[in-house]
Write a protein that holds these residues in place. Structure first.
Motif, mmCIF file in Angstrom:
data_model
loop_
_atom_site.group_PDB
_atom_site.id
_atom_site.type_symbol
_atom_site.label_atom_id
_atom_site.label_comp_id
_atom_site.label_asym_id
_atom_site.label_seq_id
_atom_site.Cartn_x
_atom_site.Cartn_y
_atom_site.Cartn_z
ATOM 1 N N ARG A 95 -4.401 -85.575 -40.644
ATOM 2 C CA ARG A 95 -3.219 -84.723 -40.720
ATOM 3 C C ARG A 95 -3.409 -83.659 -41.793
ATOM 4 N NH1 ARG A 95 3.077 -86.756 -41.277
ATOM 5 N NH2 ARG A 95 4.034 -84.761 -40.772
ATOM 6 N N SER A 98 -5.612 -81.027 -40.441
ATOM 7 C CA SER A 98 -4.888 -80.185 -39.487
ATOM 8 C C SER A 98 -3.996 -79.189 -40.220
ATOM 9 C CB SER A 98 -4.044 -81.060 -38.557
ATOM 10 O OG SER A 98 -3.239 -80.270 -37.713
ATOM 11 N N GLN A 102 -4.109 -75.070 -40.310
ATOM 12 C CA GLN A 102 -2.955 -74.213 -40.004
ATOM 13 C C GLN A 102 -2.668 -73.250 -41.151
ATOM 14 O OE1 GLN A 102 0.581 -76.297 -38.368
ATOM 15 N NE2 GLN A 102 -0.722 -78.105 -38.242
ATOM 16 N N THR A 262 6.720 -76.019 -29.330
ATOM 17 C CA THR A 262 7.004 -77.456 -29.327
ATOM 18 C C THR A 262 6.128 -78.233 -30.301
ATOM 19 O OG1 THR A 262 5.450 -77.803 -27.504
ATOM 20 C CG2 THR A 262 7.756 -77.378 -26.926
ATOM 21 N N LYS A 263 5.239 -77.562 -31.019
ATOM 22 C CA LYS A 263 4.351 -78.269 -31.948
ATOM 23 C C LYS A 263 4.190 -77.491 -33.257
ATOM 24 C CE LYS A 263 0.391 -76.366 -29.392
ATOM 25 N NZ LYS A 263 -0.898 -76.679 -28.732
ATOM 26 N N ASP A 265 4.521 -76.977 -37.275
ATOM 27 C CA ASP A 265 4.431 -77.809 -38.476
ATOM 28 C C ASP A 265 4.468 -76.948 -39.736
ATOM 29 O OD1 ASP A 265 4.112 -79.853 -40.263
ATOM 30 O OD2 ASP A 265 2.020 -80.259 -39.766
#
Length: 315
Positions: A95, A98, A102, A262-263, A265
């Motif tokens: 995570r 990720s 981003q 929809t994703k 973060d």
């Protein structure tokens, strides 16, 4: 037996005889005079002892097994706990990687467009059925966030800030039907207005009904007066369909947004606007076309085909 004087004397006498026999046995060694009596006792009581041992051994083994089972259970529990911790650490690392990716992409967009951004994390999402398409982020007025600020991520336009609290803010997503943003076609000045359609592509109305547009063309934000609520140059999406021109005043396009709503973060709120319009510099590189293989067919003359000279001789 009653506790009388005679019984006490008998008990003392028996103890004395026992000690005397033990002393004689120890001093006699292998030639002990008591050895024969001991062997006889062994002959009589041996089978009884074996039977008792056979009966007691399963109990003892069961007790030992229970003890060993408990130790194995504790060890197994410890291993499971270590595995769970390792999986959690690996999951956390995945995570983190990720989010780092981003954040890196978002900072790259901010650098290319010269946007000053405040990073934020999405902590809640609004219902998509019957309500507005919104998200809640973990920054607010205490972080310098104000209403009508542009929100983006490493892919492009996310939305705009609509409500601000002390430590949180609500963002209206570009996919919301009430969302509208001015757009500009890449490498041109064709302007339009993009509107959200939920989970469907954005609908864009170009102001020029005769504009030459094709599938694959890209759009960026045109920007608002004083850069509120939208700063210029933020990637919006790619044209996926063009309605045939009917000679009207506008032309309708359908645009697939760069952002996956929809994703979400990690996002960024633009708190400092660029000094000049970045135009198309923030758009990602165009994908290279896939080369099509070329098939070459070579015709080889047949060995049985007659030669012109031979035909003339035969005639």
């Amino acid at each position: 037996m009653r506790d009388t004087r005679e019984s006490r004397l008998l008990l003392v006498l028996l103890i004395a005889v026992a000690f005397a026999l033990i002393t004689v046995d120890i001093r006699g060694g292998e030639d002990s005079p008591v050895d024969g009596a001991r062997q006889g006792a062994a002959t009589v009581f041996g089978p009884i002892e074996s039977g008792v041992s056979a009966a007691v051994d399963p109990v003892g083994n069961a007790v030992s097994a229970i003890r060993d089972s408990g130790e194995r259970h504790d060890r197994l529990a410890a291993l499971e706990e270590e595995n769970a911790a390792l999986k959690a650490r690996l999951g956390s690392d995945d995570r983190s990687r990720s989010r780092l990716k981003q954040l890196d992409k978002m900072l790259k967009i901010a650098g290319q467009g010269q946007y000053g951004i405040k990073g934020a994390q999405v902590i809640a999402i609004g219902a998509a059925q019957g309500f507005s398409w919104t998200i809640t982020i973990d920054v607010g007025a205490n972080d310098g966030i104000k209403r009508d600020m542009t929100v983006l991520n490493g892919e492009g336009l996310v939305g705009r800030v609509t409500t601000v609290g002390p430590d949180t803010a609500t963002v209206l997503l570009a996919s919301d039907p009430d969302f509208t943003v001015g757009t500009r076609m890449e490498s041109g000045d064709e302007l339009g207005f993009a509107s959200g359609q939920g989970d469907r592509p954005l609908r864009v109305e170009l102001l020029n009904g005769k504009a030459e547009v094709k599938k694959g063309d890209r759009l960026v934000t045109f920007g608002s007066q004083a850069d509120r609520p939208f700063v210029p140059g933020v990637p919006v999406g790619v044209v996926s369909r063009v309605d045939p021109s009917g000679g009207g005043l506008t032309r309708t396009l359908y645009v697939t947004p760069y952002v996956g709503f929809t994703k979400l973060d990690i996002v960024g709120v633009v708190v400092e606007t660029p000094k000049k319009d970045p135009r198309d510099s923030v758009l990602p590189p165009k994908p290279k076309p896939t080369p099509r293989p070329t098939v070459t067919v070579t015709v080889t003359p047949s060995a049985e085909a007659p030669v012109d000279g031979q035909n003339q001789q035969e005639q």
